[in-house]
Design an enzyme around this catalytic site. Structure first.
Site, PDB file in Angstrom:
ATOM      1  N   ASP A 256     149.536  16.786   7.693  1.00  0.00           N
ATOM      2  CA  ASP A 256     148.510  17.422   8.515  1.00  0.00           C
ATOM      3  C   ASP A 256     147.250  17.676   7.673  1.00  0.00           C
ATOM      4  OD1 ASP A 256     147.381  18.520  10.770  1.00  0.00           O
ATOM      5  OD2 ASP A 256     149.060  19.858  11.208  1.00  0.00           O
TER       6      ASP A 256
ATOM      7  N   ASP B 193     146.001  17.824  19.577  1.00  0.00           N
ATOM      8  CA  ASP B 193     147.433  18.055  19.818  1.00  0.00           C
ATOM      9  C   ASP B 193     147.699  18.044  21.319  1.00  0.00           C
ATOM     10  OD1 ASP B 193     147.652  18.486  17.131  1.00  0.00           O
ATOM     11  OD2 ASP B 193     148.383  20.554  17.296  1.00  0.00           O
TER      12      ASP B 193
END
Ligand SMILES: *[C@@H]1O[C@H](CO)[C@@H](O)[C@H](O)[C@H]1NC(C)=O
Ligand SMILES: *[C@@H]1O[C@H](CO)[C@@H](O)[C@H](O)[C@H]1NC(C)=O
Ligand SMILES: *[C@@H]1O[C@H](CO)[C@@H](O)[C@H](O)[C@H]1NC(C)=O
Ligand SMILES: *[C@@H]1O[C@H](CO)[C@@H](O)[C@H](O)[C@H]1NC(C)=O
Length: 405
Positions: free
Chosen positions: A155, A216
């Site tokens: 990430d 997301d």
């Protein structure tokens, strides 16, 4: 011959990452969307991020038939680590929630014939506030390899986006150096897009097996629609960076969760198949409706998604709230799966006439067309033909045109 050699010598050759992994879009399960950063194992032992959760999901992948159709990765997301690194600087799993440690979990998952994925962050902290990998890239790559990890999602919270063009390739280098095949999933382009820039997808594909490039997903139809719209726009021509070994990742499947109607779940499954997306479910495999499970295991949809040519489908037409998408597949890419999407929410199905020339399906031998979800034969269609389909509100018609004369 001489001309050929000349060409080979003068063209800039850019290699896409080829570590033998993700030759077709990877399939598995990932905890984030459904289970988030729930660390409260005292009050919520069945849903908290713990070794028990991943063991249970691994068992369910096997028991409920997901493994048999290709789902193989069991992926840990954020919030697995202890808040501090160990005295030697190494990452350690939270000792209360992962008392056996990640290596034992990897062994357990491997024992079932599955693979284990883990999560880290290129910045100083993970998005959830756990130790980041900045300044520890090599050590963390080694740790994951020693633990027997098979996939890494890296990430990009808590770092400068500009640093990513150096940091993600560096991590790729260290992963490679471990000699353990570890599928590399990069969130890098999602942060570049978030900063208002267009990523260099050639560079990203030379480093990563799969990469997230948009927001997301969450458990809603709006979220699914936004992702489909971003992939339809294809800004930066990212669809062309996809192929065996490298895939764009529009994020997790939310089929079997709370937010989508049955028709909307069909849309997500059809579109993730058409887009050649990684199929990482984020749901509770122990509590899932039969109709959702059937979609997730649908033979025809998985075959579209897993087509060995790995060509990413594209939006070829958008008229009002109706879209047509096409993924070339099969023999020489001359066959295709195609989807007609109806984003209207008005009550009844919409009739759509689909000229085969519009689909670019013009081979003179014609095509054997089947309905995409059921495999039911629809007919033989030639370039001059028009297929009439009816598409439900917030729904999809999926067709497969076989070219195999
Ligand atoms: C490391 O990189 C080389 C060259 O790209 C590749 O052939 C090899 O499979 C990679 N190894 C691993 C373990 O990723
Ligand atoms: C993208 O990256 C590749 C490989 O690193 C490089 O050759 C190319 O020039 C870059 N393209 C742009 C537009 O910066
Ligand atoms: C996208 O990439 C493909 C393959 O590299 C190329 O053929 C095509 O022209 C590109 N399209 C655009 C709009 O740049
Ligand atoms: C359609 O299917 C028939 C029967 O299997 C086969 O003989 C024919 O070659 C197929 N046509 C095309 C274009 O794939």
């Amino acid at each position: 011959m001489q001309l050929l050699i000349l060409l080979v010598c003068t063209l800039p050759i850019i290699w896409a990452l080829n570590n033998g992994l993700a030759r077709t879009p990877p399939m598995g399960w990932l905890s984030w969307q459904r289970f988030r950063c729930n660390t409260n194992c005292e009050e919520d032992p069945d849903n908290c991020i713990s070794e028990k959760l991943y063991m249970r999901m691994a068992e369910l992948l096997v028991k409920e038939g997901y493994q048999k159709v290709g789902y193989e990765y069991v992926n840990i997301d954020d919030c697995w680590a202890a808040k501090e690194r160990g005295p030697d600087g190494r990452l350690i799993a939270d000792p209360d929630r992962f008392p056996s440690g990640i290596k034992a979990l990897a062994n357990y998952v491997h024992g079932l014939g599955l693979k284990l994925g883990i999560y880290a962050d290129f910045g100083t902290e993970t998005c959830g506030g756990y130790p980041g990998s900045k300044f520890y890239l090599e050590m963390d790559a080694q740790t994951f390899a020693e633990w027997g990890v098979d996939m890494l999602k890296l990430d990009g919270c808590y770092t400068d986006v500009e640093d990513m063009q150096y940091g993600y390739p560096a991590m790729g280098f260290y992963l490679n150096k471990t000699n353990r095949p570890i599928l590399y999933s990069c969130s890098w382009p999602a942060y570049v897009v978030g900063s208002g820039k267009v990523p260099n997808y050639t560079q990203i594909a030379s480093t990563c097996n799969i990469w997230r490039n948009y927001d997301d997903i969450d458990d809603s139809w709006d979220s699914v629609k936004n992702i489909i719209s971003f992939y339809g726009d294809d800004t930066g021509n990212f669809s062309s960076a996809a192929g065996p070994g490298n895939f764009n990742d529009p994020d997790m499947l939310i089929i079997g969760d709370y937010g989508l109607s049955y028709d909307q779940q069909r849309v997500q499954m059809a579109m993730w198949a058409i887009m050649g997306a990684p199929l990482l479910m984020s749901n509770d495999l122990g509590h899932i409706r039969a109709e959702s499970k059937e979609l997730l295991q649908n033979f025809y949809l998985l075959r579209i998604n897993q087509d060995p040519y790995g060509i990413q489908g594209k939006r070829i037409l958008k008229v009002g709230n109706i879209e047509v998408w096409k993924k070339p597949m099969g023999l020489q890419g001359k066959g295709a799966a195609y989807a007609v999407l109806n984003f209207n929410s008005g009550g009844s199905p919409v009739k759509v006439d689909l000229p085969f020339t519009t689909l670019g399906l013009i081979e003179k031998e014609g095509y054997n067309v089947t309905e995409g979800f059921t495999g039911k034969f629809v007919g033989v269609f030639y370039a001059k033909d028009v297929q009439t389909v009816y598409v439900n509100p917030s729904g999809v018609y999926l067709g497969i045109a076989y070219f195999d004369p």
